[in-house]
Design an enzyme around this catalytic site. Structure first.
Site, short mmCIF file in Angstrom:
data_model
loop_
_atom_site.label_atom_id
_atom_site.label_comp_id
_atom_site.label_asym_id
_atom_site.label_seq_id
_atom_site.Cartn_x
_atom_site.Cartn_y
_atom_site.Cartn_z
CG HIS A 24 29.03 36.49 36.29
ND1 HIS A 24 29.21 37.21 36.95
CD2 HIS A 24 30.59 36.88 36.05
CE1 HIS A 24 30.20 37.92 37.79
NE2 HIS A 24 31.29 37.47 37.30
CG HIS A 78 41.22 39.41 36.79
ND1 HIS A 78 41.12 38.02 36.85
CD2 HIS A 78 39.72 39.59 36.41
CE1 HIS A 78 40.05 37.56 37.44
NE2 HIS A 78 39.04 39.08 37.28
CD GLU A 80 34.54 36.99 35.60
OE1 GLU A 80 35.74 37.70 37.08
OE2 GLU A 80 34.03 36.49 36.31
CG ASP A 82 34.85 40.50 32.26
OD1 ASP A 82 36.02 39.08 33.55
OD2 ASP A 82 34.25 41.00 33.27
CG HIS A 145 36.84 39.27 41.14
ND1 HIS A 145 36.37 38.73 39.77
CD2 HIS A 145 35.72 38.10 41.79
CE1 HIS A 145 35.35 37.93 39.92
NE2 HIS A 145 34.49 37.18 40.67
CG ASP A 164 37.39 42.48 38.38
OD1 ASP A 164 37.00 42.89 37.17
OD2 ASP A 164 37.27 41.51 38.21
CE1 TYR A 191 32.90 45.22 38.53
CE2 TYR A 191 33.80 45.19 40.89
CZ TYR A 191 34.15 44.96 39.06
OH TYR A 191 35.23 43.87 38.69
CG HIS A 224 34.68 46.26 35.03
ND1 HIS A 224 34.50 45.91 33.56
CD2 HIS A 224 35.23 44.97 35.58
CE1 HIS A 224 34.30 44.26 33.56
NE2 HIS A 224 34.63 43.76 35.35
FE1 FEO Z 1 36.80 39.03 37.49
FE2 FEO Z 1 36.11 41.53 34.91
O1 FEO Z 1 36.93 40.76 36.40
#
Ligand code: FEO
Length: 396
Positions: A24, A78, A80, A82, A145, A164, A191, A224
């Site tokens: 993104h 989370h 989001e 991903d 996040h 995250d 990041y 991640h």
């Molecule tokens: Fe806020 Fe890795 O997503």
């Protein structure tokens, strides 16, 4: 990638996205990973899922350890996509009625992404969940996040599943900090700068809270990148430092150019800064990605932005970058604008206004030059470099 036992009875079951290059709008030169974890206890628990496209791989990984239908609990740290995009596929496979633990905001946000009426079990900050021999404690970490974000801490193993937080967009065969060494800090900093910089005050509070709670942490497992087991305090301390955004004797000259005039000005400013002992570099906006520039912005003390005037406006790449930087709310910068123009020359004023709105300390009204820089203009650029150098901290 096959599952990996990261501690006794605890497995990484996620996916590596080797080929993603744009997350993104963030340039992921090194790809990324979507980490998910399986805890084999009396209550078998899955922590987080993966991006939708990788859900089958997640299920294959789980199946190498246990029949997915035997999973008792799912934790979503989370919303989001991903990390939760794979939920629909996973819940369908393991059982739509299985308890799904998340924050209160997580339950609301997941319901806005998925029509399924899952068995949401919203948890409080500090709430606990017994898995049998082990206990999970949930820590609300709003805006790290998203408003729904939380960490899950596995008490007995002293493992923090941090979503995250402390992550990096990095795909590699290395899985732990001791396998990759310090080079991962570049990805971790990028990041932080691109995803978390605007939440710096909250992150500082969070780091202080974790320190005050005296949480013993043997391993941090973000969603991640690599996991921190050799020295988790290294990334915690780095977050504390990055959150403070202390300016260094470092300047970025960020610009675009049409016929090299604004570029000549940029190079003169950089040369002057270098002569004054400032760590300075020119960053051409069609050569450097906005997310790489922002990584440098994090600890820079000065931001100089140059643009030609195009059709009475700033150049489009400058508009893109200023919008991106403004949203991330960098702090503690001195700044100025410069640029060449043909006949109207609005760009410098527009940039200056934007930098003011970002609460940067504007130390010069800006340098405007019609067409090609002459000696006087170049001299003014050298003076601007000196002025910036004087305003910066004395140490690099
Ligand atoms: Fe806020 Fe890795 O997503």
């Amino acid at each position: 990638m096959k599952p990996l036992e990261i501690a006794k009875g605890i497995y990484w079951v996620g996916s590596i996205d080797w080929n993603i290059r744009d997350f993104h709008g963030y340039s992921t030169h090194d790809g990324t990973t979507y980490n998910a974890f399986l805890i084999m206890d009396e209550k078998i628990t899955l922590i987080d899922t993966v991006k939708k496209e990788f859900a089958d791989e997640l299920i294959r990984n789980i199946s190498q350890i246990v029949d997915p239908q035997k999973i008792d609990y799912v934790v979503s740290n989370h919303t989001e996509m991903d990390h939760s995009g794979g939920l629909a596929r996973v819940m369908h496979r393991i059982g739509e009625d299985k308890p799904l633990y998340c924050s209160k905001m997580g339950a609301k946000n997941l319901a806005k992404h998925f029509p399924q009426k899952w068995n949401y079990q919203p948890v409080e900050n500090g709430g606990e969940l017994s898995l049998g021999k082990r206990t999970l404690t949930f820590l609300e970490t709003r805006m790290v996040h998203w408003p729904d974000s939380m960490f899950s801490y596995l008490k007995e193993d002293k493992i923090l599943f941090s979503s995250d937080g402390f992550g990096q967009h990095y795909a590699g065969l290395e899985r732990f900090d001791d396998e990759i060494g310090d080079k991962i800090m570049i990805d971790a900093k990028k990041y932080f700068a691109n995803i978390l910089m605007l939440y710096s005050p909250l992150i500082l509070k969070l780091v202080n809270k974790v320190t005050e709670m005296g949480l013993e942490i043997d391993m941090i497992c973000p969603d991640h990148g690599i996991m921190w087991r050799k020295d988790p305090s290294k990334i915690i301390n780095a977050y504390a430092e990055w959150s403070e955004q202390k300016p260094k004797r470092k300047a970025l000259v960020i610009y675009d150019t049409m016929w090299h005039s604004t570029e000549m000005m940029a190079e003169a400013i950089v040369d002057s800064l270098g002569q004054e002992g400032v760590d300075a570099k020119p960053m051409h906006l069609r050569r450097c990605h906005r997310s790489d520039i922002i990584t440098e912005v994090l600890d820079a003390g000065a931001i100089l932005v140059g643009s030609p005037t195009l059709n009475n406006q700033i150049f489009p790449t400058i508009a893109d970058f200023l919008t991106y930087m403004k949203g991330l709310k960098p702090k503690n910068k001195v700044a100025a604008a410069f640029g060449s123009y043909g006949w109207s020359g609005e760009a410098v004023k527009v940039i200056k206004n934007e930098l003011e709105e970002m609460d940067f300390d504007i130390i010069d009204p800006g340098i405007r030059m019609q067409y090609v820089p002459d000696e006087k203009c170049i001299a003014a650029c050298y003076e601007l470099g000196k002025k910036v150098a004087e305003a910066l901290p004395k140490v690099l």
